[in-house]
Write a protein that holds these residues in place. Structure first.
Motif, PDB file in Angstrom:
ATOM      1  N   PRO A 159       0.843  -1.266   0.018  1.00 54.15           N
ATOM      2  CA  PRO A 159      -0.070  -0.010  -0.031  1.00 54.15           C
ATOM      3  C   PRO A 159       0.812   1.339  -0.007  1.00 54.15           C
ATOM      4  CG  PRO A 159      -0.968  -1.595   1.617  1.00 54.15           C
ATOM      5  CD  PRO A 159       0.382  -1.956   0.947  1.00 54.15           C
ATOM      6  N   ARG A 160       1.984   1.158   0.845  1.00 57.94           N
ATOM      7  CA  ARG A 160       3.017   2.409   0.584  1.00 57.94           C
ATOM      8  C   ARG A 160       3.371   2.745  -0.767  1.00 57.94           C
ATOM      9  NH1 ARG A 160       4.406   7.191   2.575  1.00 57.94           N
ATOM     10  NH2 ARG A 160       6.686   7.052   3.135  1.00 57.94           N
ATOM     11  N   LEU A 161       3.784   1.749  -1.465  1.00 57.23           N
ATOM     12  CA  LEU A 161       4.263   1.753  -2.774  1.00 57.23           C
ATOM     13  C   LEU A 161       3.258   2.718  -3.532  1.00 57.23           C
ATOM     14  CD1 LEU A 161       5.738  -1.559  -3.670  1.00 57.23           C
ATOM     15  CD2 LEU A 161       7.019   0.700  -3.400  1.00 57.23           C
ATOM     16  N   ALA A 162       2.063   2.287  -3.416  1.00 62.21           N
ATOM     17  CA  ALA A 162       0.842   2.919  -4.285  1.00 62.21           C
ATOM     18  C   ALA A 162       0.971   4.738  -4.033  1.00 62.21           C
ATOM     19  CB  ALA A 162      -0.390   2.434  -4.021  1.00 62.21           C
ATOM     20  N   ASN A 163       1.433   4.844  -3.245  1.00 60.61           N
ATOM     21  CA  ASN A 163       1.470   6.404  -2.672  1.00 60.61           C
ATOM     22  C   ASN A 163       2.087   7.476  -3.373  1.00 60.61           C
ATOM     23  OD1 ASN A 163      -0.673   5.694  -0.595  1.00 60.61           O
ATOM     24  ND2 ASN A 163       0.838   5.800   0.704  1.00 60.61           N
ATOM     25  N   GLN A 164       3.175   6.614  -4.116  1.00 64.08           N
ATOM     26  CA  GLN A 164       4.306   7.691  -4.940  1.00 64.08           C
ATOM     27  C   GLN A 164       4.331   7.013  -6.207  1.00 64.08           C
ATOM     28  OE1 GLN A 164       7.261   9.672  -1.667  1.00 64.08           O
ATOM     29  NE2 GLN A 164       7.739   7.993  -2.866  1.00 64.08           N
ATOM     30  N   ALA A 165       4.547   7.749  -7.073  1.00 64.49           N
ATOM     31  CA  ALA A 165       5.003   7.209  -8.543  1.00 64.49           C
ATOM     32  C   ALA A 165       6.301   6.552  -8.618  1.00 64.49           C
ATOM     33  CB  ALA A 165       5.183   8.645  -9.506  1.00 64.49           C
ATOM     34  N   PRO A 166       6.176   5.510  -9.455  1.00 62.72           N
ATOM     35  CA  PRO A 166       7.383   4.692  -9.482  1.00 62.72           C
ATOM     36  C   PRO A 166       8.680   5.570  -9.628  1.00 62.72           C
ATOM     37  CG  PRO A 166       6.054   4.282 -11.499  1.00 62.72           C
ATOM     38  CD  PRO A 166       5.352   5.106 -10.702  1.00 62.72           C
ATOM     39  N   GLU A 167       8.460   6.673 -10.416  1.00 61.35           N
ATOM     40  CA  GLU A 167       9.670   7.382 -10.717  1.00 61.35           C
ATOM     41  C   GLU A 167      10.317   8.010  -9.450  1.00 61.35           C
ATOM     42  OE1 GLU A 167       6.826   7.766 -12.140  1.00 61.35           O
ATOM     43  OE2 GLU A 167       7.016   7.441 -14.471  1.00 61.35           O
ATOM     44  N   ARG A 168       9.525   8.455  -8.653  1.00 60.40           N
ATOM     45  CA  ARG A 168      10.096   9.051  -7.273  1.00 60.40           C
ATOM     46  C   ARG A 168      10.724   7.883  -6.485  1.00 60.40           C
ATOM     47  NH1 ARG A 168       6.200  13.156  -4.267  1.00 60.40           N
ATOM     48  NH2 ARG A 168       8.328  13.269  -3.148  1.00 60.40           N
ATOM     49  N   TRP A 169      10.099   6.600  -6.479  1.00 64.77           N
ATOM     50  CA  TRP A 169      10.581   5.647  -5.523  1.00 64.77           C
ATOM     51  C   TRP A 169      12.125   5.126  -6.286  1.00 64.77           C
ATOM     52  CZ3 TRP A 169       9.339   4.638  -1.017  1.00 64.77           C
ATOM     53  CH2 TRP A 169       7.942   4.555  -0.831  1.00 64.77           C
ATOM     54  N   GLN A 170      12.000   5.479  -7.429  1.00 64.05           N
ATOM     55  CA  GLN A 170      13.280   4.972  -8.288  1.00 64.05           C
ATOM     56  C   GLN A 170      14.493   6.032  -7.734  1.00 64.05           C
ATOM     57  OE1 GLN A 170      13.973   5.033 -12.546  1.00 64.05           O
ATOM     58  NE2 GLN A 170      14.742   3.133 -12.416  1.00 64.05           N
ATOM     59  N   ALA A 171      13.917   7.201  -7.946  1.00 65.61           N
ATOM     60  CA  ALA A 171      14.918   8.270  -7.405  1.00 65.61           C
ATOM     61  C   ALA A 171      15.487   8.419  -6.275  1.00 65.61           C
ATOM     62  CB  ALA A 171      14.427   9.720  -7.949  1.00 65.61           C
ATOM     63  N   SER A 172      14.457   7.911  -5.280  1.00 67.43           N
ATOM     64  CA  SER A 172      14.865   7.946  -3.917  1.00 67.43           C
ATOM     65  C   SER A 172      15.929   6.871  -3.386  1.00 67.43           C
ATOM     66  CB  SER A 172      13.427   7.650  -2.952  1.00 67.43           C
ATOM     67  OG  SER A 172      13.912   7.474  -1.766  1.00 67.43           O
ATOM     68  N   TRP A 173      15.623   5.582  -4.356  1.00 68.73           N
ATOM     69  CA  TRP A 173      16.577   4.590  -4.410  1.00 68.73           C
ATOM     70  C   TRP A 173      18.015   4.813  -4.873  1.00 68.73           C
ATOM     71  CZ3 TRP A 173      18.350   0.746  -1.546  1.00 68.73           C
ATOM     72  CH2 TRP A 173      19.445  -0.046  -2.361  1.00 68.73           C
ATOM     73  N   LEU A 174      17.951   5.496  -5.742  1.00 69.06           N
ATOM     74  CA  LEU A 174      19.260   6.001  -6.191  1.00 69.06           C
ATOM     75  C   LEU A 174      20.191   6.747  -5.402  1.00 69.06           C
ATOM     76  CD1 LEU A 174      18.400   6.364 -10.147  1.00 69.06           C
ATOM     77  CD2 LEU A 174      19.619   4.449  -9.105  1.00 69.06           C
ATOM     78  N   LYS A 175      19.501   7.516  -4.471  1.00 70.81           N
ATOM     79  CA  LYS A 175      19.897   8.424  -3.525  1.00 70.81           C
ATOM     80  C   LYS A 175      20.767   7.677  -2.570  1.00 70.81           C
ATOM     81  CE  LYS A 175      17.151  12.611  -4.204  1.00 70.81           C
ATOM     82  NZ  LYS A 175      16.407  13.517  -3.711  1.00 70.81           N
ATOM     83  N   HIS A 176      20.003   6.580  -2.051  1.00 73.82           N
ATOM     84  CA  HIS A 176      20.394   5.820  -0.725  1.00 73.82           C
ATOM     85  C   HIS A 176      21.023   4.562  -1.129  1.00 73.82           C
ATOM     86  CE1 HIS A 176      16.729   8.329   0.560  1.00 73.82           C
ATOM     87  NE2 HIS A 176      17.706   8.349   1.504  1.00 73.82           N
TER      88      HIS A 176
END
Length: 577
Positions: free
Chosen positions: A239-256
């Motif tokens: 459910p948490r994944l659905a709160n953000q666009a996949p592009e934002r999740w990917q960008a967040s992951w690349l930072k960390h």
């Protein structure tokens, strides 16, 4: 190490390019156990198939031990093990027979002792030794998953890809399978990647890859998963994944990414120090030994496949009963009508009749006898031809399409398409010979073929072989057994009306359809083999022109050869679902 560098897999939909795998980058060291999780439709299986080579990457690169798989050759069959969602074993076989067949098809061995040792080791490793003599059809879901793993481990693959192997299992069986995969990953530095929708037993994995619409949302230690997504329980991640666009999740992951990968490296170092992981290393400048298992030769694979096919045939009581019923009943049906074809054919009297009226009466009577017997003989020959065409369709319509998933999986694992097709041809040839010769002998013994028996039997053999080969080609080209069966039934159904044996077709239609109608050439060749008087009787009642025996033989041979070529095309091209 396995490395994915900005890997994409793109499809076209409504003229638009859609990335099902979208710029995925991963580093997976040897001896690593990784789970691929995410909501339904997020690209888990697609990514696994892309790594396996079933889906060609549209962009990016896959590197294995520094080798670019796209440019320098894909994984060898023995390097990669792939366990799909479906069962890859035949129900009539036992567990031991299934593993033995997989070993014989994938591993070249020097002695029977070496073969037995390899089989016993795999059965023991997967916990199947105690039920090795049990038929596949009675296995539980968890046992079938273990069998699928065993059939992949026979070649000692360096990478094992598992697609939803815990799907549909009860909690206990799921836990056992995950523990088994964990243990497998700890042996000989093997990478194990498991696609799962379940978020249970995550602590057994070395890392968790979370996908969201084809993009990487997380790849790191399981204990950091809830912290990264700011949730209390792993069940809240989707459910948490659905709160953000996949592009934002990917960008967040690349930072960390770097910090989480550092944790994985530190954990790997600790495992090596504790002796939980043993990965051999080789000094710089030395050659890494190639441990790829050699594939068995063509004849070895052919013999294994043929032996397995006969074993499956005799254990399928329904199929054996159907074949026996057809073999016995069809010739009996022909003989029920054979009396009509056994009557004498009157000839014109040598003595001149006393009157013109009597002369006309004799001519009408002789023609009536010729028409009666000639029509019966022509009909019985066509009856035999159509029944044998039906036998041919029954022989092979489902032969390849019915086992398409298993065949595609075995081909991916190194099975030669030519060995597979040759085993099918050898098996079906036995059925064709038995059916055709029995039909010819039975009808000739209880009835009478009024001509050259050997030539007639040859044409019966060829029509059966022709239709068997054509339906085998259809079976190889269709994706499902239902499609193949339906098309084969239509093909047999059109044999009689388009042959012209019952009703002559218009010349422009006949000229177009005749070359493709096997029944016509078998019927025409058999009629040409009749005795001269009987041949004349048949000619007196049919409107369709007959072809010379040489033309009939040549055309039927062409049908068989063309059909086998098409069957080869169908078995060679990839048709993985």
């Amino acid at each position: 190490m396995l490395e994915l560098q900005d890997v994409c897999f793109t499809i076209k939909k409504s003229g638009e390019s859609i990335n099902l795998v979208d710029h995925v980058s991963l580093d997976i060291p040897k001896g690593h156990f990784m789970a691929i999780v995410g909501p339904s439709g997020c690209g888990k299986t697609t990514l696994l198939k892309t790594i396996a080579g079933l889906n060609p990457e549209s962009a990016g690169a896959l590197l294995w031990e520094g080798r670019n798989l796209s440019q320098e050759g894909d994984f060898s069959p023995s390097e990669m093990g792939y366990v799909p969602q479906f069962s890859i074993a035949y129900d009539p076989l036992t567990v031991d027979e299934s593993v033995e067949a997989a070993t014989r098809l994938r591993v070249k061995y020097d002695s029977t002792e070496e073969l037995d040792d390899r089989i016993d080791k795999v059965l023991e490793e997967t916990g199947l030794a105690a039920i090795s003599d049990r038929p596949v059809k009675v296995l539980s879901g968890g046992q079938k998953r273990r069998l699928g793993l065993a059939m992949e481990l026979v070649s000692n693959p360096k990478i094992l890809l598992c697609d939803e192997v815990t799907s549909g299992l009860d909690p206990r069986s799921e836990r056992e399978i995950v523990h088994l995969l964990h243990d497998i990953s700890r042996k000989e530095g093997r990478i194990v990647m498991s696609v799962t929708h379940s978020l249970a037993h995550l602590e057994l994995y070395d890392s968790i890859l979370v996908l969201h619409e084809g993009r990487v949302a997380y790849h790191g230690p399981p204990e950091k998963l809830t912290h990264y997504f700011s949730v209390k329980d792993s069940e809240e991640i989707y459910p948490r994944l659905a709160n953000q666009a996949p592009e934002r999740w990917q960008a967040s992951w690349l930072k960390h990414k770097d910090s989480y990968y550092a944790m994985l490296v530190e954990e790997r170092r600790s495992r090596i120090e504790r002796g939980e992981l043993s990965v051999k290393s080789y000094p710089a400048g030395t050659d890494v030994p190639d441990r790829a298992t050699d594939l068995p030769g063509f004849f070895s694979q052919f013999a294994t496949l043929l032996s397995r096919r006969w074993r499956i045939f005799f254990r399928d009581r329904g199929q054996v009963f159907l074949q026996l019923a057809i073999l016995l009943c069809f010739p009996v049906l022909v003989t029920l009508f054979s009396d009509k074809a056994s009557g004498n054919i009157r000839r014109y009297s040598d003595r001149m009749q006393d009157s013109v009226y009597e002369e006309i009466q004799e001519q009408q009577s002789v023609r009536a006898d010729q028409a009666k017997v000639g029509s019966a003989i022509s009909g019985i020959i066509m009856f035999q031809v159509v029944l044998l065409a039906l036998m041919g369709s029954n022989n092979s319509a489902r032969e390849i399409a019915g086992e398409r998933p298993i065949y595609e999986k075995e081909k991916f694992a190194g099975l030669r398409p030519l060995a597979y097709l040759s085993s099918k041809v050898a098996f079906l040839a036995c059925l064709v010979i038995a059916q055709s010769l029995w039909m010819a002998l039975f009808v000739n013994f209880f009835g009478t073929f009024r001509g050259e028996f050997v030539e007639h039997a040859s044409f019966l053999l060829l029509i059966n072989a022709s239709m068997t080969a054509i339906c085998l080609a259809i079976s190889s080209l269709m994706r499902t057994a239902e499609q193949a069966s339906l098309l084969s039934i239509y093909l047999v159904g059109f044999q009689l009306p388009l042959s012209g044996a019952v009703l002559a077709l218009p010349e422009h239609i006949e000229a177009f359809t005749r070359p493709f109608i096997s029944a016509y050439w078998a019927w025409s060749g058999s009629v040409e083999a009749l005795q001269s008087q009987v041949h004349g009787a048949v000619k007196s009642v049919i409107d369709t022109s007959l072809s010379a025996q040489e033309s009939c033989l040549f055309t039927l041979y062409v049908h068989i050869v063309v059909a086998l070529v098409l069957a080869w095309v169908g078995t060679s091209r990839p048709q993985w679902e």
